[in-house]
Design a protein around this motif. Structure first.
Motif, PDB file in Angstrom:
ATOM      1  N   MET B   1     -47.382  70.632  22.601  1.00 24.79           N
ATOM      2  CA  MET B   1     -46.844  69.977  21.449  1.00 24.79           C
ATOM      3  C   MET B   1     -46.867  70.879  20.213  1.00 24.79           C
ATOM      4  SD  MET B   1     -45.698  66.788  21.515  1.00 24.79           S
ATOM      5  CE  MET B   1     -46.696  66.503  23.042  1.00 24.79           C
ATOM      6  N   THR B   2     -45.504  71.162  19.748  1.00 25.10           N
ATOM      7  CA  THR B   2     -45.572  72.048  18.477  1.00 25.10           C
ATOM      8  C   THR B   2     -45.949  71.483  17.329  1.00 25.10           C
ATOM      9  OG1 THR B   2     -43.612  72.860  19.569  1.00 25.10           O
ATOM     10  CG2 THR B   2     -44.077  73.810  17.413  1.00 25.10           C
ATOM     11  N   GLN B   3     -46.564  72.095  16.460  1.00 27.19           N
ATOM     12  CA  GLN B   3     -46.930  71.575  15.295  1.00 27.19           C
ATOM     13  C   GLN B   3     -45.844  71.484  14.413  1.00 27.19           C
ATOM     14  OE1 GLN B   3     -49.830  70.217  13.767  1.00 27.19           O
ATOM     15  NE2 GLN B   3     -50.988  70.196  15.557  1.00 27.19           N
ATOM     16  N   THR B   4     -45.240  70.418  13.649  1.00 22.44           N
ATOM     17  CA  THR B   4     -44.257  70.572  12.773  1.00 22.44           C
ATOM     18  C   THR B   4     -44.690  70.125  11.356  1.00 22.44           C
ATOM     19  OG1 THR B   4     -43.667  68.432  13.393  1.00 22.44           O
ATOM     20  CG2 THR B   4     -42.585  70.089  14.483  1.00 22.44           C
ATOM     21  N   PRO B   5     -44.068  70.734  10.324  1.00 22.46           N
ATOM     22  CA  PRO B   5     -44.453  70.309   8.937  1.00 22.46           C
ATOM     23  C   PRO B   5     -43.762  69.036   8.461  1.00 22.46           C
ATOM     24  CG  PRO B   5     -42.472  71.714   8.853  1.00 22.46           C
ATOM     25  CD  PRO B   5     -42.970  71.717  10.202  1.00 22.46           C
ATOM     26  N   GLN B   6     -44.627  68.575   7.643  1.00 23.68           N
ATOM     27  CA  GLN B   6     -44.178  66.839   7.292  1.00 23.68           C
ATOM     28  C   GLN B   6     -42.633  66.861   6.877  1.00 23.68           C
ATOM     29  OE1 GLN B   6     -46.452  64.084   7.092  1.00 23.68           O
ATOM     30  NE2 GLN B   6     -44.709  62.850   6.520  1.00 23.68           N
ATOM     31  N   LEU B   7     -41.949  66.015   7.426  1.00 24.47           N
ATOM     32  CA  LEU B   7     -40.388  66.006   7.212  1.00 24.47           C
ATOM     33  C   LEU B   7     -40.273  64.548   6.849  1.00 24.47           C
ATOM     34  CD1 LEU B   7     -38.765  68.186   9.965  1.00 24.47           C
ATOM     35  CD2 LEU B   7     -38.931  68.622   7.503  1.00 24.47           C
ATOM     36  N   SER B   8     -39.431  64.471   5.600  1.00 21.67           N
ATOM     37  CA  SER B   8     -38.980  62.908   5.579  1.00 21.67           C
ATOM     38  C   SER B   8     -38.011  62.426   6.617  1.00 21.67           C
ATOM     39  CB  SER B   8     -38.595  63.044   4.195  1.00 21.67           C
ATOM     40  OG  SER B   8     -37.364  63.782   3.841  1.00 21.67           O
ATOM     41  N   VAL B   9     -37.986  61.206   6.758  1.00 23.30           N
ATOM     42  CA  VAL B   9     -36.718  60.568   7.428  1.00 23.30           C
ATOM     43  C   VAL B   9     -35.609  60.278   6.668  1.00 23.30           C
ATOM     44  CG1 VAL B   9     -36.264  58.551   8.474  1.00 23.30           C
ATOM     45  CG2 VAL B   9     -38.448  59.549   9.234  1.00 23.30           C
ATOM     46  N   GLU B  10     -34.330  60.608   7.109  1.00 25.62           N
ATOM     47  CA  GLU B  10     -33.224  60.561   6.135  1.00 25.62           C
ATOM     48  C   GLU B  10     -32.409  58.935   6.547  1.00 25.62           C
ATOM     49  OE1 GLU B  10     -30.654  63.775   5.320  1.00 25.62           O
ATOM     50  OE2 GLU B  10     -32.023  64.425   3.780  1.00 25.62           O
ATOM     51  N   ALA B  20     -32.332  50.618  21.299  1.00 22.99           N
ATOM     52  CA  ALA B  20     -33.164  51.923  20.899  1.00 22.99           C
ATOM     53  C   ALA B  20     -32.846  51.934  19.305  1.00 22.99           C
ATOM     54  CB  ALA B  20     -32.446  53.103  21.524  1.00 22.99           C
ATOM     55  N   VAL B  21     -33.639  52.758  18.731  1.00 25.18           N
ATOM     56  CA  VAL B  21     -33.447  53.366  17.296  1.00 25.18           C
ATOM     57  C   VAL B  21     -32.825  54.688  17.195  1.00 25.18           C
ATOM     58  CG1 VAL B  21     -34.748  51.620  16.237  1.00 25.18           C
ATOM     59  CG2 VAL B  21     -35.661  53.796  17.196  1.00 25.18           C
ATOM     60  N   GLN B  22     -32.181  55.117  16.309  1.00 19.29           N
ATOM     61  CA  GLN B  22     -31.924  56.399  15.955  1.00 19.29           C
ATOM     62  C   GLN B  22     -32.488  56.916  14.866  1.00 19.29           C
ATOM     63  OE1 GLN B  22     -27.606  57.507  16.306  1.00 19.29           O
ATOM     64  NE2 GLN B  22     -28.362  59.519  16.792  1.00 19.29           N
ATOM     65  N   ILE B  23     -33.058  57.940  14.739  1.00 23.99           N
ATOM     66  CA  ILE B  23     -33.921  58.435  13.811  1.00 23.99           C
ATOM     67  C   ILE B  23     -33.323  59.839  13.129  1.00 23.99           C
ATOM     68  CG2 ILE B  23     -36.034  59.015  12.667  1.00 23.99           C
ATOM     69  CD1 ILE B  23     -37.312  57.285  14.809  1.00 23.99           C
ATOM     70  N   ARG B  24     -32.965  59.958  11.836  1.00 23.13           N
ATOM     71  CA  ARG B  24     -32.524  61.134  11.251  1.00 23.13           C
ATOM     72  C   ARG B  24     -33.488  61.698  10.433  1.00 23.13           C
ATOM     73  NH1 ARG B  24     -28.111  59.859   9.337  1.00 23.13           N
ATOM     74  NH2 ARG B  24     -28.550  60.339   7.221  1.00 23.13           N
ATOM     75  N   TRP B  25     -33.973  63.117  10.605  1.00 20.44           N
ATOM     76  CA  TRP B  25     -35.022  63.711   9.787  1.00 20.44           C
ATOM     77  C   TRP B  25     -34.326  64.634   8.820  1.00 20.44           C
ATOM     78  CZ3 TRP B  25     -35.820  62.514  14.898  1.00 20.44           C
ATOM     79  CH2 TRP B  25     -36.987  61.917  15.246  1.00 20.44           C
ATOM     80  N   SER B  26     -35.111  64.894   7.912  1.00 23.75           N
ATOM     81  CA  SER B  26     -34.455  65.754   6.630  1.00 23.75           C
ATOM     82  C   SER B  26     -34.082  67.175   7.139  1.00 23.75           C
ATOM     83  CB  SER B  26     -35.451  65.838   5.759  1.00 23.75           C
ATOM     84  OG  SER B  26     -36.523  66.527   5.831  1.00 23.75           O
ATOM     85  N   LEU B  97     -41.175  62.914  15.776  1.00 19.45           N
ATOM     86  CA  LEU B  97     -40.286  64.043  15.642  1.00 19.45           C
ATOM     87  C   LEU B  97     -40.940  65.242  16.770  1.00 19.45           C
ATOM     88  CD1 LEU B  97     -38.121  65.818  14.516  1.00 19.45           C
ATOM     89  CD2 LEU B  97     -39.692  66.934  12.970  1.00 19.45           C
ATOM     90  N   ALA B  98     -42.216  65.305  16.963  1.00 21.40           N
ATOM     91  CA  ALA B  98     -42.911  66.102  17.991  1.00 21.40           C
ATOM     92  C   ALA B  98     -42.659  65.519  19.122  1.00 21.40           C
ATOM     93  CB  ALA B  98     -44.123  66.296  17.498  1.00 21.40           C
ATOM     94  N   ARG B  99     -42.277  64.355  19.388  1.00 21.50           N
ATOM     95  CA  ARG B  99     -42.093  63.734  20.898  1.00 21.50           C
ATOM     96  C   ARG B  99     -40.931  63.082  21.125  1.00 21.50           C
ATOM     97  NH1 ARG B  99     -46.873  63.350  18.927  1.00 21.50           N
ATOM     98  NH2 ARG B  99     -48.810  63.751  20.045  1.00 21.50           N
ATOM     99  N   ARG B 100     -39.638  63.747  20.375  1.00 19.58           N
ATOM    100  CA  ARG B 100     -38.225  63.336  20.754  1.00 19.58           C
ATOM    101  C   ARG B 100     -37.971  63.714  22.133  1.00 19.58           C
ATOM    102  NH1 ARG B 100     -38.640  67.808  17.988  1.00 19.58           N
ATOM    103  NH2 ARG B 100     -36.692  69.258  18.132  1.00 19.58           N
TER     104      ARG B 100
END
Lengths: 385, 385
Positions: B1-10, B20-26, B97-100
């Motif tokens: 699992m790659t560490q990712t910086p904190q990103l906001s959800v847009e 399902a849900v669809q998520i878009r990150w910043s 995000l890390a598990r998409r």
């Protein structure tokens, strides 16, 4: 390798313009062998170290274009000459019969070895039993117990000493303890704040141990030291039988579980973070059933299945998990102090019913690997024969 | 699992009619998640044991038809309601995000993990080196050594004590010794009538150890106690790099070696008869490179390749064996007393040049398994971060 009785050779001829020989045995079997294959498997001292039998050739020593120029019969022996100027080749005809690779057809996906015997709830002697004392002292008893274990993936020893350490003694009969973060052995008894749900009083679903480990332990032993609790019966399930039933009843579900990897993880103890990426039903490159894994407690998020396949994958997963709990597949027994059961942890799942607060239940568990067991079995088969 | 910086959800919206849900990150990433997948991976106390984090659900508790009825953003957190009447679901958006799992395309056959770094003869720092003392005392030194090992499948420790037992001490830093019929550790020194050609003075082809064992040891350490012989240089080869090169240069040969099983055996010592049926290049169910095996000394007769394919299989085998000896892939070093090298025995092959009769050469070898090493690495990564 199946043992075959001594059979005479009825014919041996050069075929495929010298590329191979065709042999016909007295039982009607025929098979072709390539010239280069015979050279590769020669038993002479240029090919094999006379002391330890190890192979001395590298593949670059072989000429795959070599032709067979002569074949002669000499009793149970066959003699070949090749065009590569190497020494004459001499083979026992039974040795060749046991190794004929020239067979028609292909195995069906999910096939199992001839020595594996699939079992269900009504199969007699699926869990073969012998006393601890006989296994410790009698080679023939150990041989037939290990043979039954190879067939069934489970076996029981009874009336052993009621003390810690007896399980390690059992492992020493055929192999070596596989030490892990749980120790060389580990106690399975109920505690107030369990680091693992196995150490609680609740019933467990049929599972294989440590799927979050890669390589996972291939043998597990659970040795009963105390048991005065109500319940806590042991249940075993032949995962290969259930996988085969899934293949027959729902081929699409079977294929999904072999095609994609699941993930498992364990981080219940301090300083441990184990994880793996492995399929629930694993096949070899050529379709043999290799391993079944199931453990709801250590299942991690499924990440390796495409979005459009995920729903079907979950349905297949649920179906397989549910089939593993069907009574038609389960064998149940209770462990008395001094009893121990061993499972092939790549094939046979185990579980237990829940047990009451009164009384105590204490098992000592131990992991080991199958390679040593199969080696011991092969050595005993030779000694006793 | 790659560490990712904190990103906001847009953005977060319900799609596929609630499936399902669809998520878009910043950062522009988007991914869909099924409702049942979110339920399955919930972190609440109905789903996970609060003490040990183990999963309490069985698949039969899940409704794959459940619809997402509401989605809300709350800072870095996402809240979901499902139609299955279960509790609300709360997820950290970075965790998701890390598990998409909703990614386009498929990996190419023979792919390797992002953390694996393939290397050849001219790759700098392929064999990373640290002193025994720093590894024994300094967490950060151990962390970066283990990380380099995970990337390269090989690492070297230097200037350790010149005595037996030091190799077992090394294993205790990250795992457990895997005991076999050779013992907890074994001496590699020249003897007059070797039970194994490793104990002779002759050079050895690049090989992995114990392919006749299933499961095979995944880690091997070779610790130098004495070395006053001429020659006996150590050579390591990245089997994954060579397999990848074979795939690119001769895809048909690569496929044959992944598709069919080879056989290996060992019966050099009394009371041991080990054998296995495994491919020379092993892929996971979804095409990741899982293991490379090569050992001309313990190769047994090939029985699992159809007659009509055997000639091509032998050519592929010969080509792979020959490529493994090409200088473009080899890293060479000499071991001084107190040095030890460790290899991932499922990936990196080792060999040695022959050595002269004068002088002595004494290595202590030890097997272990990779699961403990990766667990230690994950724990150190967390501690140091």
């Amino acid at each position: 390798m199946t043992q075959t009785p001594q059979l005479s050779v009825e014919g041996a001829s050069i075929v495929d313009r010298g590329a191979a020989v065709q042999i016909r045995w007295s039982n009607g079997e025929t098979a072709r062998f390539h010239g280069f294959w015979l050279r590769d498997n020669a038993q002479d001292t240029r090919t094999r170290d006379p002391g330890n039998g190890q192979r001395l050739l590298s593949m670059s020593d072989l000429d795959t274009g070599a032709r067979v120029t002569q074949v002669k019969r000499d009793g149970g022996t066959l003699l070949f000459e090749l065009s590569d100027n190497g020494p004459s080749l001499r083979f026992d005809s039974d040795w060749l019969l046991a190794r004929r690779y020239d067979r028609g057809g292909t195995n069906r996906t999910g096939w199992v070895d001839d020595r594996v015997r699939l079992w269900g709830s009504d199969t007699p002697h699926a869990v073969s039993k012998a006393t601890f004392a006989s296994l410790a002292q009698d080679k023939r008893a150990l041989l037939s117990w290990l043979k039954a274990f190879r067939a069934n993936g489970v076996a029981l020893s009874a009336n052993g000493p009621q003390r810690k350490g007896a399980v390690e003694e059992m492992v020493s009969w055929f192999g070596f303890v596989k030490e892990t973060n749980y120790g060389r052995t580990f106690d399975v008894r109920s505690v107030a704040e369990p680091t693992n749900l196995a150490f609680s009083k609740q019933g467990l679903l049929p599972h294989t141990d440590n799927p979050y480990r890669d390589p996972q332990p291939t043998l597990q032993l659970l040795y009963c030291i105390e048991n005065s609790a109500d319940g806590g019966d042991s249940i075993v399930v032949d995962g290969f039988q259930v996988a085969t039933a899934l293949r027959d009843e729902d081929p699409g579900a079977f294929l999904l579980l072999t095609r994609y990897c699941a993930r498992f993880e364990y981080f219940g103890s301090q300083n441990v973070y184990l994880n793996s990426r492995v399929p629930l039903i694993e096949l070899t490159a050529d379709g043999e059933l290799r391993a079944v894994r199931m453990n709801n407690r250590s299942a991690a998020a499924t990440l390796d299945v495409p979005f459009d396949v995920m729903t079907e994958y979950y349905r297949a997963y649920a179906k397989f998990e549910s089939m593993l709990s069907e009574s038609r597949f389960a064998q149940t027994f209770s462990l008395a102090p001094g009893d121990c059961f061993m499972v092939d942890n790549t094939r046979v799942l185990h579980s237990r019913t829940g047990f009451a607060s009164g009384g105590s239940r204490w098992l000592e568990g131990c992991y080991a690997d199958r390679d040593g067991l199969y080696s011991k079995l092969a050595v005993l088969e030779k000694e006793v024969a």
